[in-house]
Motif scaffolding. Structure first.
Motif, mmCIF file in Angstrom:
data_model
loop_
_atom_site.group_PDB
_atom_site.id
_atom_site.type_symbol
_atom_site.label_atom_id
_atom_site.label_comp_id
_atom_site.label_asym_id
_atom_site.label_seq_id
_atom_site.Cartn_x
_atom_site.Cartn_y
_atom_site.Cartn_z
ATOM 1 N N GLY A 165 23.494 -62.524 100.936
ATOM 2 C CA GLY A 165 24.915 -63.153 100.742
ATOM 3 C C GLY A 165 25.528 -62.536 102.035
ATOM 4 O O GLY A 165 26.690 -62.729 102.210
ATOM 5 N N MET A 166 25.373 -60.952 102.115
ATOM 6 C CA MET A 166 26.199 -59.931 102.778
ATOM 7 C C MET A 166 25.930 -60.590 104.348
ATOM 8 O O MET A 166 26.991 -60.383 104.758
ATOM 9 N N GLY A 167 24.609 -60.966 104.297
ATOM 10 C CA GLY A 167 24.565 -61.871 105.670
ATOM 11 C C GLY A 167 25.471 -62.578 106.450
ATOM 12 O O GLY A 167 26.278 -62.922 106.988
ATOM 13 N N ALA A 168 25.564 -64.245 105.056
ATOM 14 C CA ALA A 168 25.680 -65.119 104.959
ATOM 15 C C ALA A 168 27.624 -64.621 105.305
ATOM 16 O O ALA A 168 28.259 -65.559 105.759
ATOM 17 N N GLY A 169 27.833 -63.753 103.964
ATOM 18 C CA GLY A 169 29.215 -63.613 104.371
ATOM 19 C C GLY A 169 29.616 -63.093 105.277
ATOM 20 O O GLY A 169 31.199 -63.041 105.748
ATOM 21 N N GLY A 170 29.519 -62.183 105.746
ATOM 22 C CA GLY A 170 29.493 -61.180 107.051
ATOM 23 C C GLY A 170 29.537 -62.203 107.962
ATOM 24 O O GLY A 170 30.420 -62.376 109.214
ATOM 25 N N ILE A 171 28.443 -63.195 108.459
ATOM 26 C CA ILE A 171 28.813 -63.677 109.670
ATOM 27 C C ILE A 171 29.921 -64.584 109.517
ATOM 28 O O ILE A 171 30.938 -65.704 110.448
ATOM 29 N N LEU A 172 30.100 -65.793 108.278
ATOM 30 C CA LEU A 172 31.187 -66.407 108.242
ATOM 31 C C LEU A 172 32.551 -65.643 108.611
ATOM 32 O O LEU A 172 32.935 -66.333 109.735
#
Ligand code: ATP
Ligand code: MG
Lengths: 427, 361
Positions: free
Chosen positions: A350-357
């Motif tokens: 989730g952090m990866g997805a949110g961060g990249i977004l």
């Protein structure tokens, strides 16, 4: 369709040869036949989207990327000059032949009204080129042989070696000069790649600023979003729904409204300053400048991009069973340890997805910095917009945009290598 | 307060919503080294009891003692109780070995000792080679074994298991039942086990507490529970059982006479849990205790009409109509010379007074 019951051909040695259906077609063939229909239907259903994406997404991107290297203006508007300069050594001002070619090109260009484009194009590289060419073009019909003398009479800049070098350098159908400019480089008069003069260096600084501000905004969004997402995922449904509405509320209000609200709150005569003055934290003449600078951009963008961090985090956290935390505690871990070692690692997708977004949205952000960023809070996209709308230097805008796109793809690839895209959960 | 009890529940009550008691006045002692099972239908409060013991739920009233000391105020991580969860709760981002090392790490046990303990625990559940795998790469049964190993690796005195075999298929479940039972015997830890599967409870336990509606209906060894149920619920819940309803006519010491409803006749039974003469009662009778063509002089003997025969290999399940009840089941063992009967026959069936327990209505 072929019958489903299957016979097995057994070879002479008793080995299994090939599977066939009852009517004798090989099994693989009939499977392929059966699948083809499904594939066609699936393709038919997705075709509209496919065409839409091709026309509205892939083609514009391709167009943009090609504009960043395209240079047809000069070879098209000045074909004779380009041809003559091909054999020129570049050491001294060329002779009558080149001037004749130039004069004819200008005369024809003036008639067909194409010379202006070449003039604008050359002006990107060297200020003053447009007025030089257009000045000569206005008096094109007065040009008589010998052309060298005639042109030098119109404007003695035609006697400048650098002008001719510039024309020769930009005479190809493709050019690297937009990319060079986009990273604060240029050609020297002698044609070497050198740094732009200091007063014109701006884009590298803007790229760097865009990167660190986006990283900071992403970090802030993670810091602020994580607890909210956690609450959302763990609160009883009734409260969680209310909180979810609060998280989504920004999506339902216009971006402009939200951004201007920050102006009301943050400006020197704004709500926050008033309150701090009232509380005695700062004196009336010590009001803080919190908008029209980087602080304004960071605060407003963090708030605007927060939901893009919260939602992927929430969807990941929702899937983490509370029994993991219980298990960790039953195994003897203090709650903070259990949280850090068992819960947090499971939220990484989730952090990866949110961060990249958030990061990708941030490096391309434009309206908010334009409204609340002042001078120091402008990001690279604001300059892309400037070159698209004000200076009309689309080639440079395209070059900056392509670099940005490449950066995003690179980031995505790195993320894929380290975390794995299939580990990313967007919802 | 005996030191031989590792756990004591004293008058424990629990309510989640302040309106209904999920656990009502629970008094339960778990002996050191014992395998005690909480058995009961869904929603009877088993998990709640376990959660209170593990420290994830707080008793609304009453006291829980662990090793003789009250633990109501001790947080879960300080209780030192191993726990196996129904969905295993193996940490998906850690390998099997890391999962097992977790409780040792948080106890600051030295690296070398930890490695040794982890390996021993893995060997114990026959997964010595699987330390480097992720839980996601294991089958359900293997994950289950890892969960058991993890709950035991830090040498707790007490391990709680909440339906740990619920997600496994029948064969694997039976295999794991024996495996857990053997591990328990080897290590001598105390186990409190929750299940709603009675055969699982009978297989594994030293004692079983049958729960219903937040109350322990009976707490006894498996054989006692099966053979001498205290009340109609236990008789019904454990094993198969014929139930006949009637009214107590007469009680004299170790026997009583019950007049069955629907003019079923009068049956001699063992008064276990009857309110008194004239009161309603439920008679409980195990199918395998009913004889076909009984010897003369048996306490109860009736004519029965054979309604249905089901061949089950080791025995023939026979449904008959007797005493006004057509759901009456008899198990006829498939032995040499067993009674040959056909559907529609009328046969004599009979049973001894001691096998027919008169329980609460
Ligand atoms: N967190 C909770 N909040 C409110 N009520 C609960 C909660 N947990 C359980 N209950 C209620 O308490 C009762 C007992 O639940 P419990 O989980 O202890 O049953 P159980 O015996 O474990 O059942 P099962 O075999 O289905 O797991 C149920 O009626 C349930 O609805
Ligand atoms: Mg339960």
């Amino acid at each position: 369709m072929a019958q489903a019951d299957i016979t097995q051909d057994t070879g002479a040695d008793g080995r299994l040869d090939k599977l066939t259906t009852a009517d004798g077609t090989p099994l693989k063939v009939s499977i392929r036949r059966a699948m083809r229909r499904n594939k066609l239907i699936a393709f038919g259903l997705t075709a509209p989207l496919l065409f839409f994406i091709v026309f509205s997404f892939l083609m514009p991107i391709f167009d943009m990327a090609s504009r960043s290297v395209e240079n047809h203006q000069i070879p098209e508007a000045m074909p004779r000059t380009v041809a003559v300069l091909e054999g020129w050594n570049g050491q001294e001002v060329p002779g009558e032949a080149a001037f004749e070619a130039l004069a004819l090109d200008i005369q024809e260009g003036q008639r067909t009204r194409t010379i202006g484009r070449a003039a604008t194009r050359l002006n990107y590289q060297e200020a003053g080129m447009r007025s030089l060419i257009m000045g000569s073009a206005r008096r094109a019909d007065q040009l008589e042989p010998p052309y060298k003398q005639a042109l030098l009479e119109v404007d003695d800049d035609w006697g400048d070696l650098d002008v001719w070098r510039l024309i020769k350098r930009e005479s190809g159908y493709y050019t690297a000069s937009y990319y060079l400019n986009a990273i604060d480089l240029t050609y020297s008069d002698t044609g070497e790649i050198v740094a732009q003069p200091e007063y014109r260096q701006i884009y590298v600084m803007l790229f760097v600023r865009t990167l660190w501000m986006s990283a900071l905004i992403t970090g802030l969004a993670l810091l602020l979003g994580f607890p909210v997402a956690h609450l959302l995922a763990t609160l009883p449904a009734r409260h969680a729904n209310l909180l979810m509405i609060l998280v989504l509320l920004p999506f339902w209000t216009s971006l402009l409204v939200r951004t201007t609200t920050w102006i009301v709150v943050l400006q020197t005569e704004g709500v926050l300053n008033d309150m701090m003055v009232w509380l005695g934290v700062i004196s009336d003449d010590g009001r803080l400048q919190m908008i029209y600078n980087q602080i304004g951009t960071i605060v407003a963008m963090t708030q605007i991009l927060l939901p893009f961090m919260i939602l992927p985090l929430y969807s990941v956290m929702k899937g983490i069973s509370p029994s993991y935390m219980r298990a960790a505690k039953s195994l003897g871990a203090r709650p903070p340890v259990a949280f850090w070692r068992v819960y947090v690692p499971q939220t990484i997708p989730g952090m990866g997805a949110g961060g990249i977004l958030v990061f990708i949205l941030a490096i391309g952000y434009y309206i908010t910095p334009a409204l609340v960023g002042g001078q120091s809070g402008q990001l690279i996209s604001n300059y892309i917009a400037y070159h698209m709308q004000q200076s009309l230097n689309w080639g440079l805008a395209a070059a900056i945009g392509t670099i940005l796109l490449a950066g995003v793809l690179l980031l995505y690839a790195t993320y894929n290598r380290i975390v794995g895209i299939d580990n990313m959960k967007l919802g | 307060m005996s030191q031989d009890n590792i756990v004591e529940f004293n008058h424990v009550q629990k309510s989640y919503d302040g309106e209904t008691l999920v656990v009502k006045d629970l008094n339960l002692h778990v002996a050191r080294g014992e395998f005690l099972t909480l058995l009961g239908p869904s929603g009877s409060g088993k998990t709640t009891v376990l959660m209170m013991l593990a420290g994830f739920e707080v008793p609304t009233h009453g006291e829980i003692l662990l090793n003789g000391t009250p633990i109501n105020a001790v947080p879960p991580h300080k209780r030192g109780i191993g726990m196996v969860f129904q969905n295993y709760a193996l940490f998906p981002h850690m390998t099997v070995a890391e999962n097992l090392r977790f409780p040792l790490d948080v106890r600051k046990i030295s690296r070398a000792d930890a490695e040794k303990k982890v390996q021993r625990a893995l060997d114990m559940v026959r997964l010595g080679q699987f330390g480097n795998r992720r839980p996601g790469q294991l089958s359900g049964g293997q994950q289950q074994r890892v969960a058991v190993a993890r709950a035991l690796v830090f040498d707790p005195d007490l391990v709680l298991m909440d339906e740990p075999l619920g997600a496994l298929d029948k064969n694997l479940r039976e295999e794991m039942q024996l495996e857990i039972k053997h591990i328990h015997e080897q290590l001598g830890v105390s186990v409190v086990y929750v299940t709603h599967d009675q055969s699982e409870a009978l297989t594994m336990s030293n004692r079983i507490a049958v729960f219903d509606d937040g109350v322990i209906q009976q707490l006894a060894a498996p054989d006692m529970l099966y053979e001498e149920p205290d009340n109609a619920f236990v008789a019904y819940f454990i094993g198969e059982n014929n139930r006949l309803h009637g009214i107590v006519k007469q009680v004299n010491g170790k026997s009583c006479e019950v007049e069955l409803e629907n003019n079923g006749g009068t049956v001699k039974a063992l008064p276990v849990n009857v309110a008194g003469e004239g009161q309603r009662t439920t008679l409980s009778l195990r199918p395998e205790r009913v004889e076909v063509n009984p010897t003369n002089g048996i306490d109860n003997s009736f004519d029965a009409r054979v309604e249905e025969l089901i061949y089950l290999g080791d025995h023939i399940r026979t449904r008959v109509r007797v005493c006004g009840n057509d759901e009456f089941v008899i198990k006829i063992p498939n032995a040499h010379g067993h009674a040959r009967i056909n559907r529609g026959d009328t046969v004599k069936v009979g049973w001894a007074l001691q096998d027919c327990r008169a329980l609460d209505a």
